[in-house]
Write a protein that holds these residues in place. Structure first.
Motif, PDB file in Angstrom:
ATOM      1  N   LEU A 150      -5.559  -8.290  -4.626  1.00  0.00           N
ATOM      2  CA  LEU A 150      -4.874  -6.998  -4.588  1.00  0.00           C
ATOM      3  C   LEU A 150      -4.113  -6.800  -3.275  1.00  0.00           C
ATOM      4  N   LEU A 151      -4.781  -7.091  -2.148  1.00  0.00           N
ATOM      5  CA  LEU A 151      -4.156  -6.858  -0.854  1.00  0.00           C
ATOM      6  C   LEU A 151      -3.272  -8.016  -0.402  1.00  0.00           C
ATOM      7  N   THR A 152      -3.170  -9.057  -1.208  1.00  0.00           N
ATOM      8  CA  THR A 152      -2.239 -10.142  -0.914  1.00  0.00           C
ATOM      9  C   THR A 152      -0.901  -9.935  -1.614  1.00  0.00           C
ATOM     10  N   PHE A 153      -0.922  -9.455  -2.852  1.00  0.00           N
ATOM     11  CA  PHE A 153       0.312  -9.334  -3.625  1.00  0.00           C
ATOM     12  C   PHE A 153       0.873  -7.912  -3.657  1.00  0.00           C
ATOM     13  N   LEU A 154       0.014  -6.898  -3.725  1.00  0.00           N
ATOM     14  CA  LEU A 154       0.529  -5.528  -3.763  1.00  0.00           C
ATOM     15  C   LEU A 154       1.330  -5.162  -2.509  1.00  0.00           C
ATOM     16  N   PRO A 155       0.865  -5.485  -1.293  1.00  0.00           N
ATOM     17  CA  PRO A 155       1.711  -5.194  -0.118  1.00  0.00           C
ATOM     18  C   PRO A 155       3.033  -5.946  -0.123  1.00  0.00           C
ATOM     19  N   LEU A 156       3.058  -7.147  -0.698  1.00  0.00           N
ATOM     20  CA  LEU A 156       4.315  -7.893  -0.778  1.00  0.00           C
ATOM     21  C   LEU A 156       5.300  -7.177  -1.690  1.00  0.00           C
ATOM     22  N   LEU A 157       4.831  -6.718  -2.838  1.00  0.00           N
ATOM     23  CA  LEU A 157       5.706  -5.967  -3.744  1.00  0.00           C
ATOM     24  C   LEU A 157       6.160  -4.663  -3.102  1.00  0.00           C
ATOM     25  N   LEU A 158       5.264  -4.025  -2.363  1.00  0.00           N
ATOM     26  CA  LEU A 158       5.616  -2.788  -1.676  1.00  0.00           C
ATOM     27  C   LEU A 158       6.643  -3.057  -0.573  1.00  0.00           C
ATOM     28  N   ALA A 159       6.492  -4.172   0.142  1.00  0.00           N
ATOM     29  CA  ALA A 159       7.456  -4.522   1.191  1.00  0.00           C
ATOM     30  C   ALA A 159       8.826  -4.816   0.594  1.00  0.00           C
TER      31      ALA A 159
ATOM     32  N   THR B 120       5.245   7.045   4.977  1.00  0.00           N
ATOM     33  CA  THR B 120       4.240   7.561   4.054  1.00  0.00           C
ATOM     34  C   THR B 120       3.255   6.476   3.643  1.00  0.00           C
ATOM     35  N   TYR B 121       3.772   5.285   3.371  1.00  0.00           N
ATOM     36  CA  TYR B 121       2.893   4.193   2.959  1.00  0.00           C
ATOM     37  C   TYR B 121       2.023   3.709   4.106  1.00  0.00           C
ATOM     38  N   TYR B 122       2.507   3.866   5.345  1.00  0.00           N
ATOM     39  CA  TYR B 122       1.728   3.400   6.497  1.00  0.00           C
ATOM     40  C   TYR B 122       0.736   4.450   6.984  1.00  0.00           C
ATOM     41  N   PHE B 123       0.888   5.685   6.579  1.00  0.00           N
ATOM     42  CA  PHE B 123       0.030   6.761   7.077  1.00  0.00           C
ATOM     43  C   PHE B 123      -1.455   6.496   6.855  1.00  0.00           C
ATOM     44  N   PRO B 124      -1.911   5.970   5.707  1.00  0.00           N
ATOM     45  CA  PRO B 124      -3.356   5.720   5.540  1.00  0.00           C
ATOM     46  C   PRO B 124      -3.944   4.778   6.575  1.00  0.00           C
ATOM     47  N   VAL B 125      -3.116   3.912   7.167  1.00  0.00           N
ATOM     48  CA  VAL B 125      -3.639   2.945   8.140  1.00  0.00           C
ATOM     49  C   VAL B 125      -4.163   3.652   9.379  1.00  0.00           C
ATOM     50  N   ILE B 126      -3.464   4.689   9.814  1.00  0.00           N
ATOM     51  CA  ILE B 126      -3.855   5.374  11.052  1.00  0.00           C
ATOM     52  C   ILE B 126      -4.932   6.423  10.805  1.00  0.00           C
TER      53      ILE B 126
ATOM     54  N   LEU C 186      -2.973  -1.205   2.332  1.00  0.00           N
ATOM     55  CA  LEU C 186      -1.642  -1.509   1.802  1.00  0.00           C
ATOM     56  C   LEU C 186      -0.554  -1.397   2.868  1.00  0.00           C
ATOM     57  N   GLY C 187      -0.566  -0.311   3.624  1.00  0.00           N
ATOM     58  CA  GLY C 187       0.485  -0.088   4.607  1.00  0.00           C
ATOM     59  C   GLY C 187       0.485  -1.107   5.727  1.00  0.00           C
ATOM     60  N   TYR C 188      -0.703  -1.503   6.181  1.00  0.00           N
ATOM     61  CA  TYR C 188      -0.793  -2.473   7.286  1.00  0.00           C
ATOM     62  C   TYR C 188      -0.207  -3.820   6.884  1.00  0.00           C
ATOM     63  N   TYR C 189      -0.643  -4.335   5.751  1.00  0.00           N
ATOM     64  CA  TYR C 189      -0.160  -5.647   5.315  1.00  0.00           C
ATOM     65  C   TYR C 189       1.290  -5.571   4.832  1.00  0.00           C
ATOM     66  N   MET C 190       1.745  -4.387   4.418  1.00  0.00           N
ATOM     67  CA  MET C 190       3.152  -4.214   4.082  1.00  0.00           C
ATOM     68  C   MET C 190       4.028  -4.467   5.310  1.00  0.00           C
ATOM     69  N   VAL C 191       3.603  -3.975   6.466  1.00  0.00           N
ATOM     70  CA  VAL C 191       4.363  -4.189   7.699  1.00  0.00           C
ATOM     71  C   VAL C 191       4.404  -5.672   8.049  1.00  0.00           C
ATOM     72  N   VAL C 192       3.300  -6.369   7.848  1.00  0.00           N
ATOM     73  CA  VAL C 192       3.268  -7.815   8.117  1.00  0.00           C
ATOM     74  C   VAL C 192       4.268  -8.541   7.224  1.00  0.00           C
TER      75      VAL C 192
END
Length: 333
Positions: free
Chosen positions: A79-88, A104-110, A166-172
């Protein structure tokens, strides 16, 4: 130019080295030592060998914790390997107001995991928003025991972990997508490749190193999960502790004046071995070719040096018989 004394670099490194030794290396070595003892607070530890590790095999709580950790890994890694890629890929497009969506997507990380866990407990409570909404729409007749059933607890905790990560790995992935060549996408489009084909043939190979790194980080984090399950179950780990993780088991085993520090240290060593494995695998995949090449060059160099020594020894042996008569003749003359 002002010259510096030879020990100046070591003085600059000393604080960092001292910090690592005191707060990282020494606690690690002490934990490994305690794993082979019956250490308890305010008592001199006695060496008992592998007894703690033998007891782990018969401990039902340890089995529950291992199952929890592996289920967490099996579900969270994809889930956290492919969903952040699609979100990015979605937020990478230059559209009006897209920066608002990125924030908005990164807000949950903080957000604090404890605060989010309390909110999740309210949502999944028997009288929470989710149960009340499902009962209001007539989809269920009685509340679902999200925070009582072992597997539903894990499902609730996994949803929290995925939402926060999701937001953290999206930034990566956004950083990795900057290396994807647009020319390759254009060439693939000219060859008739669709969006899905270009995604698998162009985008995924380009972000493969980042994908491997993210998979390893998620695996390590899933093995060490603690806060999500602890908050959702009020520290109990579910009915009979069946939903507790390895870190929760370590905390429960070693806390208090009656805590079994030796047994908790043995669990910590097992957890360390489980978490170091994915990092070694990723390192081997990313740098395995370079390591094998360097090892082959080293082997070849040693072989050449050995052959040169052998040839030198043979040459010396062939010259030695002729040198003796000359020496004797010289001595006679």
């Amino acid at each position: 130019m002002k010259s510096y004394r030879w020990y100046t670099p070591y003085l600059l490194l000393a604080p960092a080295v001292l910090w690592v030794v005191v707060f990282s290396i020494w606690p690690f070595l002490n934990t490994v030592y305690l794993a082979f003892t019956d250490a308890r607070p305010l008592r001199t530890p006695n060496f008992i060998g592998m007894q703690n590790f033998i007891d782990l095999l018969a401990d039902e709580r340890f089995t529950y914790a291992m199952v929890t950790s592996f289920v967490y890994v099996i579900v969270c890694v994809p889930l956290l390997t492919f969903l952040p890629l699609l979100l990015a890929l979605l937020v990478q497009k230059k559209l009006p107001g897209i920066s608002v969506f990125r924030t908005t997507y990164y807000f949950p990380v903080i957000a604090s995991v404890v605060v989010v866990g309390i909110i999740w407990a309210w949502l999944f409570d028997s009288k929470g928003i989710i149960n009340e909404s499902l009962m209001f729409t007539g989809l269920i007749d009685q509340p679902i025991t999200f925070l009582i059933d072992r597997w539903l607890i894990l499902l609730s905790a996994i949803s929290l972990t995925v939402w926060k990560g999701l937001g953290y790995y999206m930034v990566v992935y956004l950083a990795a997508l900057t290396n994807v060549s647009k020319e390759l996408h254009e060439a693939a489009a000219l060859d008739g490749a669709g969006s899905w084909r270009r995604f698998w043939s162009v985008t995924v190979p380009a972000v493969k190193p980042a994908m491997l790194l993210i998979s390893a980080l998620i695996t390590v984090a899933a093995m060490r999960i603690f806060s999500e399950i602890y908050v959702l179950t009020n520290g109990s780990g579910g009915p009979g502790g069946q939903a507790q993780s390895l870190v929760m088991l370590i905390q429960q085993t070693g806390k208090g004046l009656n805590g079994n520090l030796g047994y908790a240290s043995a669990i910590s060593v097992v957890l360390f071995l489980l978490t170091i494995g994915p990092l070694l695998v990723v390192g081997w995949i990313n740098q395995g070719a370079e390591i094998r090449e360097a090892w082959s060059h080293r082997t070849i160099r040693r072989r050449v040096e050995r052959q040169a020594k052998e040839r030198g020894a043979l040459a010396h042996a062939s010259v030695a018989p002729h040198s003796t008569p000359l020496g004797e003749g010289g001595a006679q003359s």
